[in-house]
Write a protein that holds these residues in place. Structure first.
Motif, mmCIF file in Angstrom:
data_model
loop_
_atom_site.group_PDB
_atom_site.id
_atom_site.type_symbol
_atom_site.label_atom_id
_atom_site.label_comp_id
_atom_site.label_asym_id
_atom_site.label_seq_id
_atom_site.Cartn_x
_atom_site.Cartn_y
_atom_site.Cartn_z
ATOM 1 N N GLU A 28 2.589 -2.149 7.456
ATOM 2 C CA GLU A 28 3.140 -1.883 6.122
ATOM 3 C C GLU A 28 4.445 -2.599 5.812
ATOM 4 O OE1 GLU A 28 3.010 2.215 4.533
ATOM 5 O OE2 GLU A 28 2.210 2.741 6.505
ATOM 6 N N TRP A 29 5.417 -2.476 6.694
ATOM 7 C CA TRP A 29 6.772 -2.942 6.379
ATOM 8 C C TRP A 29 6.782 -4.435 6.061
ATOM 9 C CZ3 TRP A 29 11.058 -5.704 8.702
ATOM 10 C CH2 TRP A 29 12.308 -5.405 8.120
ATOM 11 N N GLY A 30 7.282 -4.754 4.904
ATOM 12 C CA GLY A 30 7.391 -6.141 4.497
ATOM 13 C C GLY A 30 6.162 -6.700 3.812
ATOM 14 N N LYS A 31 5.127 -5.901 3.684
ATOM 15 C CA LYS A 31 3.918 -6.347 2.980
ATOM 16 C C LYS A 31 4.142 -6.112 1.480
ATOM 17 C CE LYS A 31 0.963 -6.526 6.724
ATOM 18 N NZ LYS A 31 1.752 -7.140 7.739
ATOM 19 N N PRO A 32 3.851 -7.104 0.659
ATOM 20 C CA PRO A 32 4.119 -6.966 -0.778
ATOM 21 C C PRO A 32 3.366 -5.804 -1.431
ATOM 22 C CG PRO A 32 3.739 -9.254 -0.218
ATOM 23 C CD PRO A 32 3.368 -8.443 0.998
ATOM 24 N N ILE A 33 4.103 -5.042 -2.199
ATOM 25 C CA ILE A 33 3.541 -3.972 -3.031
ATOM 26 C C ILE A 33 3.852 -4.360 -4.466
ATOM 27 C CG2 ILE A 33 3.661 -1.537 -3.663
ATOM 28 C CD1 ILE A 33 4.414 -0.968 -0.743
ATOM 29 N N ARG A 34 2.808 -4.489 -5.264
ATOM 30 C CA ARG A 34 2.988 -4.955 -6.634
ATOM 31 C C ARG A 34 2.266 -4.058 -7.637
ATOM 32 N NH1 ARG A 34 5.173 -9.966 -7.734
ATOM 33 N NH2 ARG A 34 5.694 -11.203 -5.908
ATOM 34 N N ASP A 35 2.487 -2.751 -7.491
ATOM 35 C CA ASP A 35 1.937 -1.830 -8.488
ATOM 36 C C ASP A 35 2.938 -0.694 -8.689
ATOM 37 O OD1 ASP A 35 0.758 0.805 -7.014
ATOM 38 O OD2 ASP A 35 0.542 -0.955 -5.730
ATOM 39 N N ASP A 36 2.978 -0.177 -9.906
ATOM 40 C CA ASP A 36 3.947 0.857 -10.267
ATOM 41 C C ASP A 36 3.844 2.085 -9.360
ATOM 42 O OD1 ASP A 36 4.727 -0.810 -12.353
ATOM 43 O OD2 ASP A 36 3.931 0.463 -13.943
ATOM 44 N N HIS A 37 2.622 2.534 -9.108
ATOM 45 C CA HIS A 37 2.412 3.736 -8.305
ATOM 46 C C HIS A 37 2.949 3.541 -6.880
ATOM 47 C CE1 HIS A 37 -0.213 6.532 -5.880
ATOM 48 N NE2 HIS A 37 0.420 7.350 -6.685
ATOM 49 N N GLY A 38 2.574 2.443 -6.245
ATOM 50 C CA GLY A 38 3.035 2.170 -4.884
ATOM 51 C C GLY A 38 4.539 2.010 -4.808
#
Length: 186
Positions: A28-38
């Motif tokens: 998980e750490w450092g993996k791009p999150i590109r959604d409002d919920h996340g």
């Protein structure tokens, strides 16, 4: 300098101290999150972490997800006194008035934006790529970008989002890559 995990692979030093950290670091750490919920979930968890060890939040994350309707901002924004009292009585989460209020306030602030706008807003503070840190000492706690993000979030009604929290958010969601130079996740 990295530290080898139980499998002998080099990881960021902080990641090798427990199986929970190893799994979080590797997956998980450092993996791009590109959604409002996340991103709302990560802002909330980073705010709850303030002053505590991340391992505490990581281990309580399932309880946080249950207590906060899987961090659905549309649900959390409607929380009232009954919900607040329920959260303050929930031993599975961090029971801190200011942090619980922040999760609710920040859900409302997010919903004041158009869908996707929160994501674009946060990612607009991602700095340009910089050289990979060689040691943990090369990783900052705050940056000019995290200071700017904090100020902009507060201007938009968000709370409990200081520069250190914002930088941790940037690291966790892939806005910056602070995996050490010789880490397997780099």
């Amino acid at each position: 300098m990295t530290a080898p995990g139980p499998d002998g692979l080099p990881r960021c030093v902080w990641a090798s101290s427990s199986p929970d950290y190893i799994a979080y670091h590797d997956n998980e750490w450092g993996k791009p999150i590109r959604d409002d919920h996340g991103l709302y979930e990560r802002v909330s968890l980073e705010s709850f972490q303030s002053g505590l060890s991340w391992i505490t939040i990581l281990r309580k994350r399932p309880a946080f997800r249950q207590a906060f309707a899987d961090f659905d901002p549309r649900v959390v924004a409607k929380y009232g006194q009954k919900d607040f009292d329920r959260l303050m009585a929930d031993a599975g989460i961090v029971r801190n008035r200011a942090k619980i209020n922040a999760a609710i306030t920040n859900a409302k602030a997010l919903l004041a934006m158009k869908p996707g706008e929160f994501t674009e807003f946060l990612w607009s503070f991602a700095p340009e790529e910089r050289p990979a840190p060689k040691t943990s000492e090369d990783v900052p706690a705050i940056t000019p970008e995290s200071i700017a993000m904090s100020k902009a979030l507060k201007k938009n009604g968000f709370v409990f989002v200081g520069p250190t929290t914002c930088y941790a958010l940037m690291q966790a969601t892939g806005m910056v890559n602070d995996h050490l130079a010789d880490c397997i996740s780099r």
